[in-house]
Design a protein around this motif. Structure first.
Motif, PDB file in Angstrom:
ATOM      1  N   ILE A 181      43.385  14.877  90.250  1.00 46.83           N
ATOM      2  CA  ILE A 181      42.425  14.053  89.530  1.00 46.83           C
ATOM      3  C   ILE A 181      43.156  12.891  88.873  1.00 46.83           C
ATOM      4  O   ILE A 181      44.049  13.083  88.051  1.00 46.83           O
ATOM      5  CB  ILE A 181      41.661  14.886  88.489  1.00 46.83           C
ATOM      6  CG1 ILE A 181      40.839  15.955  89.216  1.00 46.83           C
ATOM      7  CG2 ILE A 181      40.772  13.993  87.622  1.00 46.83           C
ATOM      8  CD1 ILE A 181      40.041  16.848  88.321  1.00 46.83           C
ATOM      9  N   ALA A 226      35.117  10.018  90.985  1.00 44.82           N
ATOM     10  CA  ALA A 226      35.211  10.811  89.768  1.00 44.82           C
ATOM     11  C   ALA A 226      33.858  11.139  89.161  1.00 44.82           C
ATOM     12  O   ALA A 226      33.730  12.117  88.409  1.00 44.82           O
ATOM     13  CB  ALA A 226      36.090  10.092  88.750  1.00 44.82           C
ATOM     14  N   ASP A 227      32.843  10.329  89.467  1.00 43.55           N
ATOM     15  CA  ASP A 227      31.526  10.584  88.894  1.00 43.55           C
ATOM     16  C   ASP A 227      30.666  11.522  89.748  1.00 43.55           C
ATOM     17  O   ASP A 227      29.533  11.822  89.393  1.00 43.55           O
ATOM     18  CB  ASP A 227      30.779   9.274  88.636  1.00 43.55           C
ATOM     19  CG  ASP A 227      30.618   8.424  89.894  1.00 43.55           C
ATOM     20  OD1 ASP A 227      31.064   8.863  90.977  1.00 43.55           O
ATOM     21  OD2 ASP A 227      30.067   7.311  89.777  1.00 43.55           O
ATOM     22  N   VAL A 229      30.154  14.675  90.081  1.00 47.91           N
ATOM     23  CA  VAL A 229      30.451  15.926  89.370  1.00 47.91           C
ATOM     24  C   VAL A 229      30.129  17.149  90.218  1.00 47.91           C
ATOM     25  O   VAL A 229      30.899  18.121  90.247  1.00 47.91           O
ATOM     26  CB  VAL A 229      29.680  15.962  88.030  1.00 47.91           C
ATOM     27  CG1 VAL A 229      29.924  17.281  87.312  1.00 47.91           C
ATOM     28  CG2 VAL A 229      30.092  14.797  87.144  1.00 47.91           C
ATOM     29  N   ILE A 232      32.784  17.690  92.961  1.00 43.24           N
ATOM     30  CA  ILE A 232      34.040  18.177  92.377  1.00 43.24           C
ATOM     31  C   ILE A 232      33.927  19.661  92.045  1.00 43.24           C
ATOM     32  O   ILE A 232      34.837  20.454  92.319  1.00 43.24           O
ATOM     33  CB  ILE A 232      34.395  17.357  91.122  1.00 43.24           C
ATOM     34  CG1 ILE A 232      34.780  15.933  91.529  1.00 43.24           C
ATOM     35  CG2 ILE A 232      35.535  18.015  90.342  1.00 43.24           C
ATOM     36  CD1 ILE A 232      34.917  14.970  90.370  1.00 43.24           C
ATOM     37  N   ARG A 248      37.611  13.545  80.298  1.00 44.81           N
ATOM     38  CA  ARG A 248      36.634  13.746  81.365  1.00 44.81           C
ATOM     39  C   ARG A 248      37.315  14.254  82.631  1.00 44.81           C
ATOM     40  O   ARG A 248      36.748  15.056  83.378  1.00 44.81           O
ATOM     41  CB  ARG A 248      35.878  12.453  81.634  1.00 44.81           C
ATOM     42  CG  ARG A 248      34.999  12.010  80.467  1.00 44.81           C
ATOM     43  CD  ARG A 248      34.267  10.714  80.765  1.00 44.81           C
ATOM     44  NE  ARG A 248      33.466  10.274  79.632  1.00 44.81           N
ATOM     45  CZ  ARG A 248      33.934   9.555  78.617  1.00 44.81           C
ATOM     46  NH1 ARG A 248      35.224   9.190  78.605  1.00 44.81           N
ATOM     47  NH2 ARG A 248      33.155   9.197  77.614  1.00 44.81           N
ATOM     48  N   SER A 252      36.574  17.752  84.631  1.00 39.59           N
ATOM     49  CA  SER A 252      36.417  17.866  86.080  1.00 39.59           C
ATOM     50  C   SER A 252      37.389  18.892  86.654  1.00 39.59           C
ATOM     51  O   SER A 252      37.048  19.645  87.572  1.00 39.59           O
ATOM     52  CB  SER A 252      36.639  16.504  86.747  1.00 39.59           C
ATOM     53  OG  SER A 252      35.609  15.605  86.423  1.00 39.59           O
ATOM     54  N   ARG A 255      36.001  22.339  85.965  1.00 39.32           N
ATOM     55  CA  ARG A 255      34.850  22.622  86.832  1.00 39.32           C
ATOM     56  C   ARG A 255      35.268  22.842  88.286  1.00 39.32           C
ATOM     57  O   ARG A 255      34.647  23.623  89.008  1.00 39.32           O
ATOM     58  CB  ARG A 255      33.861  21.455  86.773  1.00 39.32           C
ATOM     59  CG  ARG A 255      33.137  21.300  85.447  1.00 39.32           C
ATOM     60  CD  ARG A 255      32.007  20.292  85.579  1.00 39.32           C
ATOM     61  NE  ARG A 255      31.347  20.044  84.296  1.00 39.32           N
ATOM     62  CZ  ARG A 255      31.591  18.977  83.528  1.00 39.32           C
ATOM     63  NH1 ARG A 255      32.468  18.055  83.924  1.00 39.32           N
ATOM     64  NH2 ARG A 255      30.959  18.826  82.386  1.00 39.32           N
TER      65      ARG A 255
END
Length: 345
Positions: A181, A226-227, A229, A232, A248, A252, A255
């Motif tokens: 990430i 990255a957005d 979610v 990921i 953030r 991630s 998660r």
């Protein structure tokens, strides 16, 4: 050497005040060699000193020469007979371990509480960096380049050692699914190290397209924004390297890690309390592991760069002469368009 040497250096004076200026390099101490710097890589800490006058809790209190990712050639060997001879091409290990009473494992000097780093304002007087045409450095910092390894290619040895250390903190990664990430230079270098280490799948995550393109060139098998979610969270990576340095990104990572998996946190989050999905980490029995700088991994990195098993050619995206340092820093600041930016001295 009995007199000072004129040099050109990149000096941070205060937030927003970066100058390329003439300095005088004094005669080296007996344990120091004088080095002609060839290349320097701009690091996130260099950018922070320029933009904010501080890197984390290290606050600029006086003008300081920046730079710790450097390679060059020995101009004059240390007078005490230690270190490489004049004419030797070298990379630099920029740390000086030291204690201040707090305990740490002796075999992990990167954790020593009194450790200093080239180009750091953590202590005062500051530890001057090496973004200069000539510098004096303790001979113990110098690492002779293997035959056939070009100076420009070796310029990534220091940040690659940071990535190498982070991957080592993950434990064995061969055959595993690994997510990285943050596809800045450290994240992309981690991708390259993971590829060398035999990771079966390497998923790179970033906000921008250009870093993900660079990560793919370095060995990522899949990329995600990255957005995204949900995507990921579906990865269920055995190992996650968190290289964004953003809470953030850490969310991630939690998660996207499989139950019982491990997260290596190499991206340095801001000081102070940070929000985190700790309850999820607890119920999934995740291992959250810190990774800070490196120890002797730079020697392994130089060997891997020389024998071709570590390919970091995709990471460098821009090169500027030292006289263009202001432009170089501006490009390095924009992670949407740049990977590693080199200064040529």
């Amino acid at each position: 050497m009995s007199s000072s040497t004129p040099a050109t250096a990149v000096v941070a004076h205060a937030a927003g005040d970066l100058r390329v200026e003439a300095i005088e390099v004094p005669a080296p101490a007996s344990h120091e060699a004088q080095i002609a710097i060839a290349y320097g890589g701009i690091c996130g800490s260099d950018l922070h000193y320029w933009m904010h006058g501080a890197a984390g809790e290290s606050i600029l209190k006086a003008p300081m020469v920046l730079g710790h990712e450097i390679v060059g050639t020995v101009l004059a060997a240390a007078a005490d007979g230690t270190g490489p001879a004049a004419g030797t091409r070298i990379a630099v290990h920029p740390a000086t371990p030291g204690g201040s009473g707090a305990r740490y494992p002796e075999e992990r000097p990167n954790l020593s509480p009194g450790c200093t780093y080239l180009g750091s304002a953590a202590r005062y007087p500051h530890t001057e960096g090496a973004f200069a045409t000539a510098v004096n450095l303790p001979s113990r910092m110098l690492r002779e380049l293997p035959a056939g390894l070009a100076l420009r290619d070796a310029a990534l040895a220091e940040p690659a050692a940071v990535a190498w250390h982070a991957v080592s903190r993950a434990g064995g990664v061969a055959g595993k699914r690994v997510m990285v990430i943050g596809a800045g230079p450290i994240g992309v270098l981690a991708v390259a190290v993971l590829k060398r280490a035999g990771a079966a799948q390497i998923i790179a995550v970033d906000m921008f397209d250009r870093p993900l393109e660079i990560a793919t060139a370095a060995g990522a098998t899949t990329t995600l924004k990255a957005d995204d979610v949900d995507a990921i969270a579906e990865i269920e990576a055995d190992v996650v390297i968190e290289a964004s340095g953003n809470h953030r990104g850490l969310a991630s990572a939690i998660r996207g890690t499989v139950r019982g998996g491990r997260i290596v946190m190499v991206g340095l989050l801001p000081s102070g309390e940070q929000p985190a999905l700790i309850s999820l980490a607890i119920t999934r029995e995740l291992e959250l592991v810190g990774s800070f700088r490196f120890n002797d991994e730079i020697d392994e990195v130089l060997g891997a760069l020389a024998d071709g098993t570590l390919d970091v050619s995709a990471v460098v995206t821009h090169e500027f002469g030292v006289d263009q340092a202001l432009a170089a820093f501006a490009v390095a600041k924009d992670s949407a368009v740049s990977g590693k930016v080199l200064l040529k001295f």
